[in-house]
Design a protein around this motif. Structure first.
Motif, PDB file in Angstrom:
ATOM      1  N   VAL A  25     -28.595   0.490  47.980  1.00 39.96           N
ATOM      2  CA  VAL A  25     -28.189   1.327  46.851  1.00 39.96           C
ATOM      3  C   VAL A  25     -29.249   2.396  46.659  1.00 39.96           C
ATOM      4  CG1 VAL A  25     -27.860   1.355  44.338  1.00 39.96           C
ATOM      5  CG2 VAL A  25     -26.922  -0.515  45.690  1.00 39.96           C
ATOM      6  N   LEU A  26     -28.820   3.636  46.503  1.00 37.29           N
ATOM      7  CA  LEU A  26     -29.715   4.739  46.175  1.00 37.29           C
ATOM      8  C   LEU A  26     -29.424   5.127  44.734  1.00 37.29           C
ATOM      9  CD1 LEU A  26     -31.839   6.788  47.205  1.00 37.29           C
ATOM     10  CD2 LEU A  26     -29.909   8.314  47.712  1.00 37.29           C
ATOM     11  N   ALA A  27     -30.474   5.148  43.917  1.00 36.38           N
ATOM     12  CA  ALA A  27     -30.314   5.456  42.496  1.00 36.38           C
ATOM     13  C   ALA A  27     -31.324   6.504  42.069  1.00 36.38           C
ATOM     14  CB  ALA A  27     -30.509   4.191  41.664  1.00 36.38           C
ATOM     15  N   GLY A  28     -31.008   7.188  40.991  1.00 36.36           N
ATOM     16  CA  GLY A  28     -31.963   8.103  40.388  1.00 36.36           C
ATOM     17  C   GLY A  28     -33.031   7.298  39.663  1.00 36.36           C
ATOM     18  N   ALA A  29     -34.139   7.936  39.341  1.00 35.99           N
ATOM     19  CA  ALA A  29     -35.214   7.265  38.614  1.00 35.99           C
ATOM     20  C   ALA A  29     -34.741   6.774  37.249  1.00 35.99           C
ATOM     21  CB  ALA A  29     -36.399   8.213  38.448  1.00 35.99           C
ATOM     22  N   ASP A  30     -33.662   7.348  36.753  1.00 33.06           N
ATOM     23  CA  ASP A  30     -33.092   6.931  35.472  1.00 33.06           C
ATOM     24  C   ASP A  30     -32.136   5.755  35.601  1.00 33.06           C
ATOM     25  OD1 ASP A  30     -31.063   8.174  36.820  1.00 33.06           O
ATOM     26  OD2 ASP A  30     -30.743   9.753  35.338  1.00 33.06           O
ATOM     27  N   GLY A  31     -31.910   5.264  36.815  1.00 28.85           N
ATOM     28  CA  GLY A  31     -31.046   4.103  37.026  1.00 28.85           C
ATOM     29  C   GLY A  31     -29.587   4.432  37.277  1.00 28.85           C
ATOM     30  N   LEU A  32     -29.235   5.699  37.342  1.00 26.46           N
ATOM     31  CA  LEU A  32     -27.845   6.069  37.631  1.00 26.46           C
ATOM     32  C   LEU A  32     -27.612   6.052  39.142  1.00 26.46           C
ATOM     33  CD1 LEU A  32     -27.221   9.006  35.148  1.00 26.46           C
ATOM     34  CD2 LEU A  32     -26.560   6.615  34.919  1.00 26.46           C
ATOM     35  N   ARG A  36     -24.109   4.374  47.671  1.00 25.51           N
ATOM     36  CA  ARG A  36     -24.331   2.989  48.080  1.00 25.51           C
ATOM     37  C   ARG A  36     -23.701   2.709  49.425  1.00 25.51           C
ATOM     38  NH1 ARG A  36     -19.368   1.940  47.552  1.00 25.51           N
ATOM     39  NH2 ARG A  36     -18.082   2.051  45.748  1.00 25.51           N
ATOM     40  N   ASP A  37     -24.253   1.716  50.099  1.00 25.52           N
ATOM     41  CA  ASP A  37     -23.655   1.120  51.284  1.00 25.52           C
ATOM     42  C   ASP A  37     -23.691  -0.378  51.005  1.00 25.52           C
ATOM     43  OD1 ASP A  37     -22.683   0.607  53.874  1.00 25.52           O
ATOM     44  OD2 ASP A  37     -24.718   0.373  54.643  1.00 25.52           O
ATOM     45  N   LEU A  38     -22.700  -0.843  50.278  1.00 25.22           N
ATOM     46  CA  LEU A  38     -22.755  -2.172  49.697  1.00 25.22           C
ATOM     47  C   LEU A  38     -21.353  -2.732  49.539  1.00 25.22           C
ATOM     48  CD1 LEU A  38     -24.787  -4.122  48.235  1.00 25.22           C
ATOM     49  CD2 LEU A  38     -24.229  -2.892  46.152  1.00 25.22           C
ATOM     50  N   ASN A  39     -21.197  -4.003  49.879  1.00 28.42           N
ATOM     51  CA  ASN A  39     -19.920  -4.692  49.693  1.00 28.42           C
ATOM     52  C   ASN A  39     -20.113  -5.864  48.743  1.00 28.42           C
ATOM     53  OD1 ASN A  39     -18.627  -3.055  51.595  1.00 28.42           O
ATOM     54  ND2 ASN A  39     -19.278  -4.367  53.271  1.00 28.42           N
ATOM     55  N   GLY A  40     -19.203  -6.042  47.819  1.00 28.22           N
ATOM     56  CA  GLY A  40     -19.160  -7.241  47.011  1.00 28.22           C
ATOM     57  C   GLY A  40     -20.211  -7.381  45.931  1.00 28.22           C
ATOM     58  N   ALA A  41     -20.891  -6.336  45.535  1.00 27.06           N
ATOM     59  CA  ALA A  41     -21.854  -6.418  44.450  1.00 27.06           C
ATOM     60  C   ALA A  41     -21.667  -5.211  43.542  1.00 27.06           C
ATOM     61  CB  ALA A  41     -23.277  -6.463  44.995  1.00 27.06           C
ATOM     62  N   GLY A  87     -39.485   9.553  46.789  1.00 25.25           N
ATOM     63  CA  GLY A  87     -40.050  10.690  46.081  1.00 25.25           C
ATOM     64  C   GLY A  87     -40.293  10.315  44.629  1.00 25.25           C
ATOM     65  N   THR A  88     -40.126  11.283  43.741  1.00 25.39           N
ATOM     66  CA  THR A  88     -40.324  11.026  42.309  1.00 25.39           C
ATOM     67  C   THR A  88     -39.016  10.947  41.540  1.00 25.39           C
ATOM     68  OG1 THR A  88     -40.517  13.391  41.869  1.00 25.39           O
ATOM     69  CG2 THR A  88     -42.567  12.176  42.288  1.00 25.39           C
ATOM     70  N   ARG A  89     -37.885  11.237  42.214  1.00 26.26           N
ATOM     71  CA  ARG A  89     -36.612  11.317  41.499  1.00 26.26           C
ATOM     72  C   ARG A  89     -35.642  10.203  41.818  1.00 26.26           C
ATOM     73  NH1 ARG A  89     -34.930  17.351  42.821  1.00 26.26           N
ATOM     74  NH2 ARG A  89     -33.272  16.130  43.703  1.00 26.26           N
ATOM     75  N   ALA A  90     -35.956   9.338  42.764  1.00 31.25           N
ATOM     76  CA  ALA A  90     -34.964   8.340  43.168  1.00 31.25           C
ATOM     77  C   ALA A  90     -35.649   7.077  43.683  1.00 31.25           C
ATOM     78  CB  ALA A  90     -34.052   8.928  44.254  1.00 31.25           C
ATOM     79  N   LEU A  91     -34.833   6.070  43.961  1.00 30.54           N
ATOM     80  CA  LEU A  91     -35.326   4.820  44.511  1.00 30.54           C
ATOM     81  C   LEU A  91     -34.256   4.214  45.402  1.00 30.54           C
ATOM     82  CD1 LEU A  91     -34.003   2.128  42.813  1.00 30.54           C
ATOM     83  CD2 LEU A  91     -35.146   3.406  41.037  1.00 30.54           C
ATOM     84  N   VAL A 116     -34.445   9.970  53.264  1.00 30.80           N
ATOM     85  CA  VAL A 116     -33.604  10.308  52.107  1.00 30.80           C
ATOM     86  C   VAL A 116     -34.388  11.201  51.148  1.00 30.80           C
ATOM     87  CG1 VAL A 116     -32.452   9.356  50.071  1.00 30.80           C
ATOM     88  CG2 VAL A 116     -32.086   8.319  52.315  1.00 30.80           C
ATOM     89  N   GLY A 117     -35.669  10.933  50.979  1.00 29.81           N
ATOM     90  CA  GLY A 117     -36.508  11.782  50.136  1.00 29.81           C
ATOM     91  C   GLY A 117     -36.526  13.220  50.616  1.00 29.81           C
ATOM     92  N   GLU A 118     -36.608  13.410  51.929  1.00 31.42           N
ATOM     93  CA  GLU A 118     -36.559  14.763  52.499  1.00 31.42           C
ATOM     94  C   GLU A 118     -35.220  15.429  52.215  1.00 31.42           C
ATOM     95  OE1 GLU A 118     -38.921  16.636  53.993  1.00 31.42           O
ATOM     96  OE2 GLU A 118     -40.296  15.022  53.426  1.00 31.42           O
ATOM     97  N   LEU A 119     -34.139  14.673  52.354  1.00 27.56           N
ATOM     98  CA  LEU A 119     -32.807  15.221  52.084  1.00 27.56           C
ATOM     99  C   LEU A 119     -32.654  15.601  50.614  1.00 27.56           C
ATOM    100  CD1 LEU A 119     -30.722  12.732  54.245  1.00 27.56           C
ATOM    101  CD2 LEU A 119     -30.977  15.188  54.662  1.00 27.56           C
TER     102      LEU A 119
END
Length: 162
Positions: A25-32, A36-41, A87-91, A116-119
């Protein structure tokens, strides 16, 4: 290839290179949720929990005088979750089987987080103010670090777009 497609390709590539990875899961630093590349969660819940956990980890490392947080690894009885700053904006949250080799997981996940940070650096935030300066400042009061009043209300769990 547009940024969103390139990011999703990186997440899917992680699962191909490391079969013990069950999703990410890729999310913003704010949790939004960003993507995702995820099944069943529940990806929205994972994004929010990952942001909170990474924030606590950063605060803990800073308070203990251990420098900048590199990653957080959570071991459960049925698997592991690795959390990586992008980076500073995502996780990036990476879900993996219990038997995954930790060093291998960290090496591959850190590569994806860096790519992903570079992108993301090449593309500005378009629909939500960037909370990163306050999110990264552990000494700021909680109300300052999470400027909820500045976020638009959307009952359908808004998605951050980069």
């Amino acid at each position: 290839m547009d940024t969103d497609t390139a990011i999703l390709a990186e997440l899917r590539g992680l699962r191909r290179r490391l079969p013990q990875v069950t999703g990410s899961v890729l999310a913003g630093a704010d949790g939004l949720l960003i993507t995702r590349d995820l099944n069943g969660a529940d990806a929205d819940s994972i994004a929010a929990l990952a942001a909170a956990t990474l924030g606590l980890g950063r605060r803990f490392a800073d308070t203990a005088g251990h420098g900048d947080l590199q990653e957080t690894l959570i071991h459960g009885s049925h698997g592991q979750v690795g959390l990586y700053a992008v980076g500073t904006r995502a996780l990036l949250a990476v879900l993996a089987a219990a038997q995954v080799e930790r060093d291998l997981l960290h090496r591959h996940a850190r590569q994806v987080a860096d790519q992903v940070g570079e992108l993301l650096r090449a593309r500005p935030v378009t629909n939500v103010p960037d909370p990163a300066p306050h999110f990264l400042d552990n000494r700021a009061p909680l109300a300052v670090r999470t400027p909820m009043a500045t976020l638009p209300y959307n009952p359908a769990l808004p998605r951050r777009r980069f």
